[in-house]
Design a protein around this motif. Structure first.
Motif, mmCIF file in Angstrom:
data_model
loop_
_atom_site.group_PDB
_atom_site.id
_atom_site.type_symbol
_atom_site.label_atom_id
_atom_site.label_comp_id
_atom_site.label_asym_id
_atom_site.label_seq_id
_atom_site.Cartn_x
_atom_site.Cartn_y
_atom_site.Cartn_z
ATOM 1 N N SER A 38 0.813 -1.211 0.000
ATOM 2 C CA SER A 38 0.000 0.000 0.000
ATOM 3 C C SER A 38 0.847 1.261 0.000
ATOM 4 C CB SER A 38 -0.949 0.016 1.200
ATOM 5 O OG SER A 38 -0.216 0.083 2.400
ATOM 6 N N ASN A 90 -3.809 0.561 -2.994
ATOM 7 C CA ASN A 90 -3.358 -0.810 -2.770
ATOM 8 C C ASN A 90 -2.803 -1.309 -4.089
ATOM 9 O OD1 ASN A 90 -4.045 -1.418 0.034
ATOM 10 N ND2 ASN A 90 -6.106 -0.925 -0.649
ATOM 11 N N TYR A 92 -0.978 -4.220 -6.409
ATOM 12 C CA TYR A 92 -0.763 -5.650 -6.643
ATOM 13 C C TYR A 92 0.166 -5.757 -7.837
ATOM 14 C CZ TYR A 92 -4.698 -6.369 -3.518
ATOM 15 O OH TYR A 92 -5.532 -6.373 -2.416
ATOM 16 N N ASN A 105 -1.347 -12.721 -9.117
ATOM 17 C CA ASN A 105 -2.377 -11.760 -9.493
ATOM 18 C C ASN A 105 -2.999 -12.083 -10.850
ATOM 19 O OD1 ASN A 105 -4.029 -9.650 -8.679
ATOM 20 N ND2 ASN A 105 -2.815 -8.113 -9.725
ATOM 21 N N ASP A 124 -2.004 -4.175 -10.856
ATOM 22 C CA ASP A 124 -3.123 -3.245 -10.744
ATOM 23 C C ASP A 124 -3.020 -2.388 -9.500
ATOM 24 O OD1 ASP A 124 -5.141 -4.208 -8.540
ATOM 25 O OD2 ASP A 124 -4.761 -6.035 -9.665
ATOM 26 N N ARG A 126 -5.563 -0.324 -6.727
ATOM 27 C CA ARG A 126 -6.921 -0.237 -6.189
ATOM 28 C C ARG A 126 -6.968 0.940 -5.221
ATOM 29 N NH1 ARG A 126 -7.862 -6.810 -5.485
ATOM 30 N NH2 ARG A 126 -6.610 -7.291 -7.333
ATOM 31 N N SER A 130 -9.576 -3.146 -1.334
ATOM 32 C CA SER A 130 -8.786 -4.235 -1.913
ATOM 33 C C SER A 130 -9.624 -5.161 -2.789
ATOM 34 C CB SER A 130 -8.122 -5.044 -0.791
ATOM 35 O OG SER A 130 -9.109 -5.550 0.089
ATOM 36 N N LEU A 132 -11.915 -6.275 -6.159
ATOM 37 C CA LEU A 132 -11.733 -6.064 -7.596
ATOM 38 C C LEU A 132 -12.459 -4.807 -8.075
ATOM 39 C CD1 LEU A 132 -11.962 -9.708 -9.006
ATOM 40 C CD2 LEU A 132 -9.918 -8.341 -8.539
ATOM 41 N N ASP A 134 -12.579 -2.050 -6.664
ATOM 42 C CA ASP A 134 -11.798 -0.877 -6.272
ATOM 43 C C ASP A 134 -10.672 -0.575 -7.252
ATOM 44 O OD1 ASP A 134 -13.284 -0.481 -3.870
ATOM 45 O OD2 ASP A 134 -12.135 -2.107 -2.936
ATOM 46 N N ARG A 135 -10.515 -1.412 -8.278
ATOM 47 C CA ARG A 135 -9.437 -1.201 -9.256
ATOM 48 C C ARG A 135 -9.667 0.090 -10.035
ATOM 49 N NH1 ARG A 135 -8.794 -7.084 -12.238
ATOM 50 N NH2 ARG A 135 -7.203 -7.904 -10.847
ATOM 51 N N VAL A 138 -5.406 -1.311 -14.476
ATOM 52 C CA VAL A 138 -4.937 -2.696 -14.605
ATOM 53 C C VAL A 138 -4.116 -2.834 -15.878
ATOM 54 C CG1 VAL A 138 -5.592 -5.127 -14.797
ATOM 55 C CG2 VAL A 138 -7.047 -3.558 -13.505
#
Length: 151
Positions: A38, A90, A92, A105, A124, A126, A130, A132, A134-135, A138
């Motif tokens: 994060s 966040n 990933y 991921n 990605d 977010r 956390s 999906l 919130d993305r 990507v």
């Protein structure tokens, strides 16, 4: 204040955070870890985000030693987002697969044969969550290389 967030993935993913305040630049780097990381905005700012997905694994034919198709490079995407103090990104960072096992991921597993290369994971970002949904950005991972020969 302007920030540049960059995630790069060739074999693995990387996040680069550059903070520009007047003429001062501060850089923070988040590399592939296999879990979420994060970043909390310290103040109101505009951030330039760049993501690169992880590379797919090359295919092979273990029985013959032949090299299969080359795994694809991950996608790249860039955009600008306004953040307020305390908002959390966040991150990933996608990972490369291993053999026929997909990368962290979302990297897909290699086909029906253990010789087919796996896909690389997506990278990605977010915002304030956390899930999906919130993305906000990507970059897909590259596809795995195919099997060589008649395996």
């Amino acid at each position: 204040m302007k920030k540049t967030l960059q995630m790069a993935a060739m074999l693995l993913g990387t996040l680069l955070v550059s903070k520009t305040a007047s003429s001062q630049v501060t850089t923070q780097t988040l590399s592939f870890t296999g879990s979420a990381q994060s970043f909390t905005a310290p103040s109101c700012l505009q951030a330039t985000l760049t993501c690169y997905g992880a590379k797919g694994v090359d295919g092979a034919n273990a029985g013959s030693g032949a090299i299969g198709g080359i795994g694809g490079l991950g996608a790249m995407i860039q955009g600008v987002v306004s953040l307020t103090a305390g908002q959390v990104l966040n991150v990933y960072v996608g990972g490369a697969g291993s053999g026929s096992t997909g990368g962290f991921n979302g990297g897909g597993n290699g086909g029906n044969s253990v010789n087919a290369g796996a896909g690389g994971g997506a990278t990605d970002i977010r915002l304030n969550g956390s899930a999906l949904v919130d993305r906000i950005m990507v970059a897909g991972g590259g596809g795995g290389g195919g099997t060589a020969g008649c395996a």
